[in-house]
Design a protein around this motif. Structure first.
Motif, mmCIF file in Angstrom:
data_model
loop_
_atom_site.group_PDB
_atom_site.id
_atom_site.type_symbol
_atom_site.label_atom_id
_atom_site.label_comp_id
_atom_site.label_asym_id
_atom_site.label_seq_id
_atom_site.Cartn_x
_atom_site.Cartn_y
_atom_site.Cartn_z
ATOM 1 N N TRP A 120 0.828 -1.203 0.000
ATOM 2 C CA TRP A 120 0.000 0.000 0.000
ATOM 3 C C TRP A 120 0.864 1.255 0.000
ATOM 4 O O TRP A 120 0.472 2.276 -0.574
ATOM 5 C CB TRP A 120 -0.940 -0.007 1.195
ATOM 6 C CG TRP A 120 -1.831 -1.204 1.228
ATOM 7 C CD1 TRP A 120 -1.953 -2.127 2.220
ATOM 8 C CD2 TRP A 120 -2.728 -1.642 0.194
ATOM 9 N NE1 TRP A 120 -2.857 -3.105 1.897
ATOM 10 C CE2 TRP A 120 -3.356 -2.835 0.654
ATOM 11 C CE3 TRP A 120 -3.065 -1.145 -1.062
ATOM 12 C CZ2 TRP A 120 -4.285 -3.516 -0.129
ATOM 13 C CZ3 TRP A 120 -3.993 -1.833 -1.835
ATOM 14 C CH2 TRP A 120 -4.590 -3.004 -1.364
ATOM 15 N N ALA A 153 1.776 1.563 -3.572
ATOM 16 C CA ALA A 153 0.622 2.015 -4.359
ATOM 17 C C ALA A 153 0.372 3.506 -4.158
ATOM 18 O O ALA A 153 0.073 4.238 -5.112
ATOM 19 C CB ALA A 153 -0.613 1.208 -3.976
ATOM 20 N N LEU A 154 0.496 3.971 -2.911
ATOM 21 C CA LEU A 154 0.310 5.397 -2.631
ATOM 22 C C LEU A 154 1.384 6.230 -3.319
ATOM 23 O O LEU A 154 1.104 7.280 -3.903
ATOM 24 C CB LEU A 154 0.337 5.628 -1.114
ATOM 25 C CG LEU A 154 0.197 7.088 -0.648
ATOM 26 C CD1 LEU A 154 -1.145 7.661 -1.098
ATOM 27 C CD2 LEU A 154 0.330 7.180 0.871
ATOM 28 N N THR A 155 2.621 5.751 -3.273
ATOM 29 C CA THR A 155 3.723 6.461 -3.928
ATOM 30 C C THR A 155 3.512 6.522 -5.437
ATOM 31 O O THR A 155 3.722 7.563 -6.067
ATOM 32 C CB THR A 155 5.052 5.765 -3.625
ATOM 33 O OG1 THR A 155 5.249 5.704 -2.202
ATOM 34 C CG2 THR A 155 6.221 6.505 -4.260
ATOM 35 N N ALA A 156 3.100 5.399 -6.025
ATOM 36 C CA ALA A 156 2.827 5.374 -7.463
ATOM 37 C C ALA A 156 1.688 6.316 -7.818
ATOM 38 O O ALA A 156 1.735 7.012 -8.843
ATOM 39 C CB ALA A 156 2.503 3.950 -7.902
ATOM 40 N N GLY A 157 0.665 6.370 -6.977
ATOM 41 C CA GLY A 157 -0.454 7.268 -7.230
ATOM 42 C C GLY A 157 -0.042 8.730 -7.181
ATOM 43 O O GLY A 157 -0.478 9.540 -8.017
ATOM 44 N N MET A 158 0.796 9.077 -6.220
ATOM 45 C CA MET A 158 1.265 10.456 -6.116
ATOM 46 C C MET A 158 2.110 10.837 -7.322
ATOM 47 O O MET A 158 2.017 11.955 -7.842
ATOM 48 C CB MET A 158 2.061 10.630 -4.820
ATOM 49 C CG MET A 158 1.217 10.481 -3.561
ATOM 50 S SD MET A 158 2.212 10.504 -2.037
ATOM 51 C CE MET A 158 2.907 12.159 -2.114
ATOM 52 N N THR A 159 2.953 9.895 -7.781
ATOM 53 C CA THR A 159 3.770 10.156 -8.965
ATOM 54 C C THR A 159 2.896 10.302 -10.201
ATOM 55 O O THR A 159 3.138 11.174 -11.042
ATOM 56 C CB THR A 159 4.785 9.024 -9.167
ATOM 57 O OG1 THR A 159 5.589 8.881 -7.986
ATOM 58 C CG2 THR A 159 5.699 9.310 -10.343
ATOM 59 N N ALA A 160 1.873 9.456 -10.321
ATOM 60 C CA ALA A 160 0.955 9.565 -11.455
ATOM 61 C C ALA A 160 0.221 10.901 -11.438
ATOM 62 O O ALA A 160 0.022 11.529 -12.490
ATOM 63 C CB ALA A 160 -0.037 8.409 -11.424
ATOM 64 N N PHE A 161 -0.173 11.357 -10.252
ATOM 65 C CA PHE A 161 -0.846 12.653 -10.137
ATOM 66 C C PHE A 161 0.104 13.781 -10.563
ATOM 67 O O PHE A 161 -0.318 14.735 -11.236
ATOM 68 C CB PHE A 161 -1.311 12.870 -8.701
ATOM 69 C CG PHE A 161 -1.979 14.191 -8.460
ATOM 70 C CD1 PHE A 161 -3.268 14.415 -8.922
ATOM 71 C CD2 PHE A 161 -1.325 15.200 -7.771
ATOM 72 C CE1 PHE A 161 -3.904 15.635 -8.709
ATOM 73 C CE2 PHE A 161 -1.939 16.416 -7.553
ATOM 74 C CZ PHE A 161 -3.236 16.631 -8.024
#
Length: 262
Positions: free
Chosen positions: A158, A161-169
């Protein structure tokens, strides 16, 4: 023999044990140097370390390595936490892969971001290296837990996943970062992409076989025996017994009893 084991058998003795921990320690050293310098001196010092393609082409080749030592955060507390976290990740990766493969993973990242910086002037952020190490650790140890603020437990999958989401944003806000981010994570895609795709293909095959099996199963309302007289089947009465007449037709035990009684 697979390529990586073959390379490891030939060059494994040159691997640097604890390379991730060494990088984290140098980042702390750079942070300490920046803190004790004047703002002008600190800026000049960081410029001396950064990956500047023009300066590299003029012979300042140390920049190909030293840019990795620039910390991603210049807050002392967060830098210390980040360095400790990075060292912990490094120990986990080395226990799973061994020193050579960890070295190869980091060197692959350095080659990718260096080529991106030299050819396209893309930023070579050390934060990308931290992220690729985090993603690799989370892929190998998805259920390993850490404690946010030493209180809240959270699994590494998780965190990743949070890190990947922040990078995608971040990429969605600044589309020009798409290719630098992809190149900055190329070592992770190469290391884990084939395994991920093969696992997805295997799961798809399993789902396809299950679907074919279920579609090939006999429907629940299908019967095997039917009385030629009363038309009852074993589904109508599980206690019925069926016999085949000389004519080839089937007859149930009830109709056979009636015939015998008649």
């Amino acid at each position: 023999m697979p390529l990586i084991p073959q390379l490891e058998s030939k060059f494994g003795r040159f691997a640097i044990p604890g390379l991730v921990q060494i990088i984290a320690a140098f980042q702390l050293l750079v942070l300490f140097m920046v803190m004790v310098m004047s703002p002008e001196g600190a800026a000049a010092y960081l410029q001396f370390l950064e990956l500047n393609p023009i300066r590299v082409m003029h012979g300042e080749v140390w920049r190909l390595v030293t840019h990795v030592f620039i910390p991603g955060n210049f807050s002392l507390i967060w830098a210390l936490i980040g360095a400790m976290f990075m060292m912990w990740i490094g120990r986990g990766l080395e226990s799973a892969w061994g020193a050579f493969r960890v070295n190869l993973y980091i060197i692959g990242w350095m080659i990718a971001v260096t080529l991106g910086a030299l050819l396209f002037h893309w930023p070579a952020s050390g934060m990308f290296l931290f992220q690729t190490l985090l993603f690799a650790f989370a892929s190998l140890f998805p259920n390993e837990e850490i404690y946010i603020y030493f209180i809240l437990p959270i699994k590494m999958k998780w965190v990743a996943a949070l890190t990947a989401g922040m990078t995608a944003f971040l990429v969605m806000r600044e589309s020009s970062l798409l290719f630098p981010v992809l190149v900055g994570h190329l070592n992770f895609f190469i290391a884990f992409g084939p395994g991920f795709l093969s696992e997805r293909a295997r799961m798809a095959q399993v789902a396809s076989r299950r679907s074919r099996f279920e579609s090939a199963q006999i429907p629940q309302d299908t019967f095997f025996h039917q009385c030629s007289v009363c038309k009852k089947t074993e589904l109508d009465d599980s206690h019925l017994e069926f016999r085949v007449l000389d004519s080839g037709d089937e007859i149930c035990s009830e109709c056979r009893a009636k015939r015998a009684g008649g």
